[in-house]
Design an enzyme around this catalytic site. Structure first.
Site, PDB file in Angstrom:
ATOM      1  N   LYS A  18       0.824  -1.400  -0.023  1.00 22.42           N
ATOM      2  CA  LYS A  18      -0.049  -0.076   0.007  1.00 22.42           C
ATOM      3  C   LYS A  18       0.947   1.208  -0.182  1.00 22.42           C
ATOM      4  O   LYS A  18       2.139   0.976   0.184  1.00 22.42           O
ATOM      5  CB  LYS A  18      -1.230  -0.003   1.076  1.00 22.42           C
ATOM      6  CG  LYS A  18      -1.780  -1.316   1.278  1.00 22.42           C
ATOM      7  CD  LYS A  18      -2.778  -1.230  -0.003  1.00 22.42           C
ATOM      8  CE  LYS A  18      -3.421  -2.898  -0.152  1.00 22.42           C
ATOM      9  NZ  LYS A  18      -4.300  -3.343   0.614  1.00 22.42           N
TER      10      LYS A  18
HETATM   11  C1  LIG Z   1      -5.403  -4.539   0.833  1.00 17.40           C
HETATM   12  C2  LIG Z   1      -6.772  -4.345   0.643  1.00 17.40           C
HETATM   13  C3  LIG Z   1      -7.852  -4.698   1.797  1.00 17.40           C
HETATM   14  C4  LIG Z   1      -7.079  -5.105   3.055  1.00 17.40           C
HETATM   15  O1  LIG Z   1      -6.172  -4.683   3.507  1.00 17.40           O
HETATM   16  P1  LIG Z   1      -5.328  -5.490   4.949  1.00 17.40           P
HETATM   17  O2  LIG Z   1      -4.639  -4.576   5.444  1.00 17.40           O
HETATM   18  O3  LIG Z   1      -4.227  -6.423   4.203  1.00 17.40           O
HETATM   19  O4  LIG Z   1      -6.308  -6.363   5.479  1.00 17.40           O
HETATM   20  C5  LIG Z   1      -8.928  -4.486   1.714  1.00 17.40           C
HETATM   21  N1  LIG Z   1      -9.531  -3.815   0.664  1.00 17.40           N
HETATM   22  C6  LIG Z   1      -8.730  -3.404  -0.571  1.00 17.40           C
HETATM   23  C7  LIG Z   1      -9.345  -2.815  -1.546  1.00 17.40           C
HETATM   24  C8  LIG Z   1      -7.355  -3.899  -0.573  1.00 17.40           C
HETATM   25  O5  LIG Z   1      -6.658  -3.643  -1.585  1.00 17.40           O
END
Ligand SMILES: *Cc1c(COP(=O)(O)O)cnc(C)c1O
Length: 381
Positions: free
Chosen positions: A183
């Protein structure tokens, strides 16, 4: 051809951040504590949110929010099918029913238009996704939620630093961010629930730590409050201070990261403009600042072959995401099948994420464009 593999994503961690993590490790307090509190405060200040609660992942945050809203058997929750599987899975795990809204073919966003026809008397919540780092068109969706008395939760996993009509995502309503390593900013694993609903945040705060009635970290005694009692059974979803201190460092650099991502994307768009087989996502027409979490293209060629050919040329790619309604559990449990969501399915078959991370060089972008050209030329032979 590149001699060194270019991964699709690499986290950008500084020596200063590594030193700060070392300081926490040596400090005698490594789990949820003063650094989590600081990180929550800094993230709320950054987004403009009234409050923020740190959790061990965005999925954990979503789980707490859905439970806090009382989502359960008999309830329907509307969300896109083209997203990460976490939200739909949670809806199912809570005994509720996911209802998938189609998306815009070019921006991959759900909208009031695709959500509204799905609202029934059983609908409890709407969960739009700010896809790839651009915002969904929130004003009409907010309007719909308020007209129909529905909860609205923004999946902001891609939207750290994203703005919608001049305001950061997280400022209004309830939004959940992810700090997974790919992210825009990372804590290794982690997430943040931002909300202007104080009562909801208080529930999330309790649910993320066993459902205890008071914050388990007592700043005076630097320990656990002994009189804490269970209000409602909760989870073990707290963030560590080791992760939080990394988040504090990353947050300071987030705008810089996103600005660099935007530069790289501008170069991609230039380099790919003369390749008719490659179609990047469209940009929303409403006011926004893009966080450029992902640079997604649709290739007019067999995607599996395309991705494998790029890998042979030392270019990593990602697939964000495969339609959920066509995955085994969902087809078998809900009888969902092809034809239900045309724009979702069209994109699910074609999308491919190209390498994008702040420490990428301009030359890396040029290498990707050259590899794409050579891949497409080879496919024609
Ligand atoms: C990465 C992601 C999540 C989940 O995030 P985590 O921190 O891995 O639980 C949820 N929604 C979207 C669209 C994502 O890309």
């Amino acid at each position: 051809m590149r001699t060194q593999f270019l991964p699709f994503s690499v986290p950008t961690i500084s020596e200063e951040e590594i030193a700060a993590v070392g300081d926490v490790l040596r400090s005698g307090w490594i789990t949820t504590g003063p650094n989590c509190a600081r990180f929550e405060g800094a993230f709320a200040a950054y987004t403009g949110a009234a409050g923020a609660v740190a959790v061990c992942s965005a999925t954990a945050g979503m789980h707490c929010v859905l439970l806090a809203l009382g989502i359960g058997p008999g309830d329907e929750v509307i969300t896109p099918s083209l997203t990460w599987v976490s939200t739909a899975n949670l809806i199912c795990l809570l005994g509720a029913t996911p209802v998938f809204a189609d998306i815009d073919r070019d921006t991959l966003m759900v909208s009031r238009e695709t959500i509204e026809p799905l609202v029934t008397s059983k609908t409890k919540a709407i969960i739009p996704v700010h896809y790839a780092g651009a915002p969904a068109d929130m004003d009409p969706i907010r309007q719909l939620a308020s007209e129909r008395g529905l909860a609205l939760i923004e999946d902001a996993a891609h939207a750290a630093g994203t703005e919608y009509n001049g305001e950061r995502i997280g400022k209004k309503g309830t939004a959940i961010f992810s700090f997974h390593p790919i992210k825009n900013m990372t804590t290794g694993e982690g997430g943040m629930v931002c909300s202007d609903d104080e009562a909801l945040l208080a529930k999330v705060k309790s649910l993320k730590f066993h459902g205890l009635g008071v914050d388990a970290f007592d700043r005076q005694t630097q320990g656990r409050t002994p009189q804490a009692q269970v209000i409602q059974p909760g989870f073990k979803y707290n963030l560590t201070d080791i992760a939080a201190v990394l988040g504090l460092g990353q947050l300071k650099r987030l705008d810089g990261f996103n600005a660099r991502r935007a530069e790289l994307v501008a170069r991609y768009r230039e380099r790919l403009a003369d390749i008719p087989e490659i179609l990047p996502l469209g940009l929303p027409e409403y006011g926004h600042l893009h966080a450029w979490h992902l640079f997604i293209v649709r290739a007019a060629t067999d995607r599996t072959v395309f991705m494998a050919a790029l890998k042979e040329r030392n270019i990593g790619t990602g697939l964000h995401f495969r339609a959920i309604h066509l995955q085994k559990y969902y087809t078998e449990t809900f009888g969902m099948k092809r034809g239900l969501l045309p724009n979702t399915e069209w994109n699910s078959d074609r999308i491919c994420s190209l390498p994008l991370f702040p420490s990428m060089t301009d030359a890396d972008v040029d290498d990707v464009a050259a590899a794409i050209k050579s891949t497409l030329a080879a496919a024609k032979d």
